[in-house]
Design a protein around this motif. Structure first.
Motif, PDB file in Angstrom:
ATOM      1  N   GLY A  37      -5.634  -7.019   5.174  1.00 20.85           N
ATOM      2  CA  GLY A  37      -7.035  -6.815   4.811  1.00 20.85           C
ATOM      3  C   GLY A  37      -7.343  -5.434   4.283  1.00 20.85           C
ATOM      4  N   ARG A  38      -8.579  -4.999   4.507  1.00 19.78           N
ATOM      5  CA  ARG A  38      -9.148  -3.851   3.792  1.00 19.78           C
ATOM      6  C   ARG A  38      -8.981  -2.539   4.554  1.00 19.78           C
ATOM      7  NH1 ARG A  38     -12.638  -5.843  -0.160  1.00 19.78           N
ATOM      8  NH2 ARG A  38     -12.551  -3.707  -0.954  1.00 19.78           N
ATOM      9  N   HIS A  39      -8.904  -1.458   3.811  1.00 22.94           N
ATOM     10  CA  HIS A  39      -8.952  -0.077   4.304  1.00 22.94           C
ATOM     11  C   HIS A  39      -7.940   0.211   5.420  1.00 22.94           C
ATOM     12  CE1 HIS A  39     -12.652  -0.091   1.993  1.00 22.94           C
ATOM     13  NE2 HIS A  39     -13.153  -1.023   2.781  1.00 22.94           N
ATOM     14  N   PRO A  40      -6.670  -0.141   5.252  1.00 22.93           N
ATOM     15  CA  PRO A  40      -5.709  -0.028   6.351  1.00 22.93           C
ATOM     16  C   PRO A  40      -5.461   1.397   6.843  1.00 22.93           C
ATOM     17  CG  PRO A  40      -4.604  -0.607   4.296  1.00 22.93           C
ATOM     18  CD  PRO A  40      -6.068  -0.752   4.045  1.00 22.93           C
ATOM     19  N   LEU A  41      -5.389   2.385   5.949  1.00 22.41           N
ATOM     20  CA  LEU A  41      -5.171   3.749   6.411  1.00 22.41           C
ATOM     21  C   LEU A  41      -6.373   4.259   7.200  1.00 22.41           C
ATOM     22  CD1 LEU A  41      -2.774   3.629   4.422  1.00 22.41           C
ATOM     23  CD2 LEU A  41      -3.274   6.006   3.825  1.00 22.41           C
ATOM     24  N   ILE A  42      -7.566   3.951   6.711  1.00 19.30           N
ATOM     25  CA  ILE A  42      -8.782   4.414   7.388  1.00 19.30           C
ATOM     26  C   ILE A  42      -8.897   3.785   8.764  1.00 19.30           C
ATOM     27  CG2 ILE A  42     -11.305   4.427   7.300  1.00 19.30           C
ATOM     28  CD1 ILE A  42     -11.096   4.551   4.257  1.00 19.30           C
ATOM     29  N   TRP A  43      -8.688   2.468   8.860  1.00 24.49           N
ATOM     30  CA  TRP A  43      -8.779   1.812  10.158  1.00 24.49           C
ATOM     31  C   TRP A  43      -7.740   2.358  11.138  1.00 24.49           C
ATOM     32  CZ3 TRP A  43     -12.864  -0.228  11.887  1.00 24.49           C
ATOM     33  CH2 TRP A  43     -13.702  -1.048  11.111  1.00 24.49           C
ATOM     34  N   ALA A  44      -6.514   2.580  10.675  1.00 24.10           N
ATOM     35  CA  ALA A  44      -5.462   3.066  11.572  1.00 24.10           C
ATOM     36  C   ALA A  44      -5.851   4.397  12.202  1.00 24.10           C
ATOM     37  CB  ALA A  44      -4.146   3.191  10.817  1.00 24.10           C
ATOM     38  N   LEU A  45      -6.418   5.299  11.409  1.00 24.66           N
ATOM     39  CA  LEU A  45      -6.835   6.594  11.935  1.00 24.66           C
ATOM     40  C   LEU A  45      -8.102   6.486  12.771  1.00 24.66           C
ATOM     41  CD1 LEU A  45      -6.101   8.729   8.762  1.00 24.66           C
ATOM     42  CD2 LEU A  45      -5.037   9.077  10.997  1.00 24.66           C
ATOM     43  N   ALA A  46      -9.067   5.709  12.299  1.00 27.82           N
ATOM     44  CA  ALA A  46     -10.336   5.575  13.022  1.00 27.82           C
ATOM     45  C   ALA A  46     -10.129   4.960  14.400  1.00 27.82           C
ATOM     46  CB  ALA A  46     -11.320   4.737  12.218  1.00 27.82           C
ATOM     47  N   LEU A  47      -9.150   4.074  14.520  1.00 28.38           N
ATOM     48  CA  LEU A  47      -8.871   3.433  15.803  1.00 28.38           C
ATOM     49  C   LEU A  47      -7.939   4.253  16.681  1.00 28.38           C
ATOM     50  CD1 LEU A  47      -8.442  -0.238  14.530  1.00 28.38           C
ATOM     51  CD2 LEU A  47     -10.363   0.683  15.848  1.00 28.38           C
ATOM     52  N   GLY A  48      -7.459   5.365  16.176  1.00 29.39           N
ATOM     53  CA  GLY A  48      -6.592   6.223  16.975  1.00 29.39           C
ATOM     54  C   GLY A  48      -5.200   5.665  17.195  1.00 29.39           C
ATOM     55  N   LEU A  49      -4.692   4.850  16.261  1.00 26.99           N
ATOM     56  CA  LEU A  49      -3.354   4.280  16.414  1.00 26.99           C
ATOM     57  C   LEU A  49      -2.299   5.375  16.295  1.00 26.99           C
ATOM     58  CD1 LEU A  49      -3.570   0.995  14.294  1.00 26.99           C
ATOM     59  CD2 LEU A  49      -4.274   1.408  16.658  1.00 26.99           C
ATOM     60  N   ASP A  50      -1.158   5.169  16.961  1.00 24.92           N
ATOM     61  CA  ASP A  50      -0.086   6.160  16.873  1.00 24.92           C
ATOM     62  C   ASP A  50       1.004   5.760  15.888  1.00 24.92           C
ATOM     63  OD1 ASP A  50       1.200   4.159  18.264  1.00 24.92           O
ATOM     64  OD2 ASP A  50       1.394   5.290  20.126  1.00 24.92           O
ATOM     65  N   GLU A  51       0.845   4.601  15.246  1.00 24.93           N
ATOM     66  CA  GLU A  51       1.760   4.236  14.173  1.00 24.93           C
ATOM     67  C   GLU A  51       1.127   3.181  13.288  1.00 24.93           C
ATOM     68  OE1 GLU A  51       5.428   2.659  15.724  1.00 24.93           O
ATOM     69  OE2 GLU A  51       4.606   0.639  15.873  1.00 24.93           O
ATOM     70  N   THR A  52       1.643   3.110  12.067  1.00 23.40           N
ATOM     71  CA  THR A  52       1.262   2.053  11.140  1.00 23.40           C
ATOM     72  C   THR A  52       2.532   1.636  10.408  1.00 23.40           C
ATOM     73  OG1 THR A  52      -0.280   1.412   9.388  1.00 23.40           O
ATOM     74  CG2 THR A  52       0.561   3.661   9.311  1.00 23.40           C
ATOM     75  N   GLY A  53       2.407   1.044   9.224  1.00 25.00           N
ATOM     76  CA  GLY A  53       3.596   0.579   8.526  1.00 25.00           C
ATOM     77  C   GLY A  53       3.504   0.799   7.035  1.00 25.00           C
ATOM     78  N   SER A  54       4.634   0.610   6.374  1.00 27.73           N
ATOM     79  CA  SER A  54       4.731   0.668   4.919  1.00 27.73           C
ATOM     80  C   SER A  54       5.470  -0.595   4.491  1.00 27.73           C
ATOM     81  CB  SER A  54       5.511   1.920   4.493  1.00 27.73           C
ATOM     82  OG  SER A  54       5.719   1.940   3.092  1.00 27.73           O
ATOM     83  N   THR A  55       4.747  -1.540   3.886  1.00 24.87           N
ATOM     84  CA  THR A  55       5.290  -2.877   3.649  1.00 24.87           C
ATOM     85  C   THR A  55       5.148  -3.317   2.201  1.00 24.87           C
ATOM     86  OG1 THR A  55       4.650  -3.495   5.916  1.00 24.87           O
ATOM     87  CG2 THR A  55       5.215  -5.277   4.405  1.00 24.87           C
ATOM     88  N   PHE A  56       6.289  -3.645   1.590  1.00 24.25           N
ATOM     89  CA  PHE A  56       6.307  -4.323   0.300  1.00 24.25           C
ATOM     90  C   PHE A  56       6.518  -5.804   0.546  1.00 24.25           C
ATOM     91  CE2 PHE A  56       7.390  -0.021  -0.964  1.00 24.25           C
ATOM     92  CZ  PHE A  56       6.802   0.125  -2.207  1.00 24.25           C
ATOM     93  N   PHE A  57       5.834  -6.634  -0.250  1.00 23.00           N
ATOM     94  CA  PHE A  57       5.940  -8.077  -0.054  1.00 23.00           C
ATOM     95  C   PHE A  57       5.769  -8.780  -1.401  1.00 23.00           C
ATOM     96  CE2 PHE A  57       1.556  -6.834   0.349  1.00 23.00           C
ATOM     97  CZ  PHE A  57       0.839  -7.826  -0.310  1.00 23.00           C
ATOM     98  N   LEU A  58       6.200 -10.022  -1.450  1.00 27.83           N
ATOM     99  CA  LEU A  58       6.016 -10.841  -2.642  1.00 27.83           C
ATOM    100  C   LEU A  58       4.654 -11.513  -2.554  1.00 27.83           C
ATOM    101  CD1 LEU A  58       9.586 -12.362  -2.946  1.00 27.83           C
ATOM    102  CD2 LEU A  58       8.522 -10.708  -4.494  1.00 27.83           C
ATOM    103  N   MET A  59       3.784 -11.236  -3.496  1.00 29.54           N
ATOM    104  CA  MET A  59       2.418 -11.711  -3.432  1.00 29.54           C
ATOM    105  C   MET A  59       2.343 -13.225  -3.601  1.00 29.54           C
ATOM    106  SD  MET A  59       0.402  -8.702  -5.548  1.00 29.54           S
ATOM    107  CE  MET A  59      -1.217  -9.377  -5.153  1.00 29.54           C
ATOM    108  N   ASP A  60       1.482 -13.853  -2.809  1.00 29.51           N
ATOM    109  CA  ASP A  60       1.134 -15.260  -2.978  1.00 29.51           C
ATOM    110  C   ASP A  60      -0.376 -15.331  -3.146  1.00 29.51           C
ATOM    111  OD1 ASP A  60       0.145 -14.897  -0.406  1.00 29.51           O
ATOM    112  OD2 ASP A  60       1.742 -16.031   0.568  1.00 29.51           O
ATOM    113  N   ASP A  61      -0.975 -16.505  -2.963  1.00 24.49           N
ATOM    114  CA  ASP A  61      -2.412 -16.612  -3.203  1.00 24.49           C
ATOM    115  C   ASP A  61      -3.255 -16.212  -1.995  1.00 24.49           C
ATOM    116  OD1 ASP A  61      -1.799 -18.751  -1.616  1.00 24.49           O
ATOM    117  OD2 ASP A  61      -2.568 -20.289  -2.985  1.00 24.49           O
ATOM    118  N   GLY A  62      -2.627 -15.682  -0.947  1.00 22.75           N
ATOM    119  CA  GLY A  62      -3.361 -15.190   0.207  1.00 22.75           C
ATOM    120  C   GLY A  62      -3.503 -13.675   0.173  1.00 22.75           C
ATOM    121  N   ALA A  63      -4.149 -13.140   1.190  1.00 23.65           N
ATOM    122  CA  ALA A  63      -4.344 -11.698   1.297  1.00 23.65           C
ATOM    123  C   ALA A  63      -3.221 -11.098   2.144  1.00 23.65           C
ATOM    124  CB  ALA A  63      -5.696 -11.388   1.920  1.00 23.65           C
ATOM    125  N   ASP A  64      -2.294 -10.387   1.508  1.00 27.58           N
ATOM    126  CA  ASP A  64      -1.203  -9.697   2.199  1.00 27.58           C
ATOM    127  C   ASP A  64      -0.343 -10.650   3.027  1.00 27.58           C
ATOM    128  OD1 ASP A  64      -2.411  -7.263   1.278  1.00 27.58           O
ATOM    129  OD2 ASP A  64      -3.774  -7.325   2.983  1.00 27.58           O
TER     130      ASP A  64
END
Length: 292
Positions: free
Chosen positions: A112-139
């Motif tokens: 979904g939306r604004h992943p870097l902002i949400w990760a910091l705003a929620l105080g998470l201690d890790e996130t990810g870096s993901t490449f994927f093959l796009m289909d007709d869904g969201a991520d």
């Protein structure tokens, strides 16, 4: 291997630069001349024009124009990195290796939306870096490369953006080698584990002084440059806050009370302590004892 590229933000610029540096034949680029909703907007024309690479400038979500252009370019693969719209199935089906997308989170979690902002705003201690093959869904497409990215207390939007970009550049090198060899590893996502972050609104960026110290500090970190900045309301106007630190305060003061103004710093009582506003855009400093 011939590649087309779609993107219009700083991350897009860095990824396209990497592809060109690695000798990938870029046969066409889709970008924008301007954007009213990408705070980190950057047109890719400065990379295409000196090299004579065909460039399509798109306004809004004109996927018919994109599809027509890509069909003419006839790429083996499309990299869609830094684009705010889903692509329609007709476009996804054009290249033989598919369309490679990117999401800075640990998919299938936190689509979904604004992943870097949400990760910091929620105080998470890790996130990810993901490449994927796009289909007709969201991520939701098959993962082809994923790394964990640590988040420290000192990270803000700018430093996390850089961490994500550095990791993605390394991952992109491996993806290029996989495409050239014809062996691109792919792993289906477990959709039962998927979660989605919603689109943020202006209200999500407003500091409520009843929030705890950590919550206010995380919000300020999350919306730091290249994003729009957290804000508070003072005398009916938005005031940006770019850096905040914990401070001491008496427990019998109400949230929002200004308890210190020294050398441009403003200390404000909040839900469980106080925050020192170190970098801000107050046109004039509030008075000691004033309520924000």
């Amino acid at each position: 291997m011939k590649a087309a590229f779609i993107g219009c933000v700083d991350f897009s610029h860095d990824m396209l630069t990497r592809l060109l540096a690695r000798g990938v034949e870029v046969v066409g680029v889709v970008t924008r001349r301007a954007s009213s909703f990408n705070a980190d907007f950057r047109s890719l024309a400065e990379l295409t024009e000196p090299r004579g690479i065909p460039c399509l400038f798109v306004e809004g979500n004109d996927q018919n124009a994109i599809t027509d252009a890509v069909r003419t370019w006839n790429p083996d693969v499309i990299f869609c990195l830094g684009w705010s719209f889903l692509l329609k199935p007709e476009l996804l089906a054009l290249p033989r290796f598919g369309v490679i997308g990117y999401h800075p989170a640990q998919l299938p979690r936190n689509r979904g939306r604004h992943p870097l902002i949400w990760a910091l705003a929620l105080g998470l201690d890790e996130t990810g870096s993901t490449f994927f093959l796009m289909d007709d869904g969201a991520d939701s497409g098959d993962i082809i490369s994923q790394r964990r990215i640590s988040i420290t207390e000192q990270d803000d939007a700018a430093s996390l953006y850089r961490k994500i970009t550095d990791a993605a550049e390394d991952q992109l090198d491996d993806i290029i080698l996989g495409l050239i060899s014809g062996r691109l590893d792919r792993r289906p996502q477990d959709h039962a584990r998927a979660t989605y972050w919603r689109k943020r609104s202006r209200a999500d960026g407003q500091i409520d002084w009843r929030m705890p110290v950590a919550g206010i500090r995380n919000l300020v970190r999350a919306l730091n440059r290249p994003y729009v900045g957290a804000h508070c309301i003072w005398h009916g106007q938005d005031v940006k806050v770019w850096h905040a630190e914990p401070a001491a305060a008496a427990s019998d003061l109400e949230p929002g009370r200004v308890i210190e103004v020294v050398h441009g710093d403003i200390v404000v009582k909040c839900g469980d302590g106080a925050v020192r506003l170190v970098e801000h855009e107050f046109p004039t400093l509030p008075h000691l004892g004033e309520c924000l």
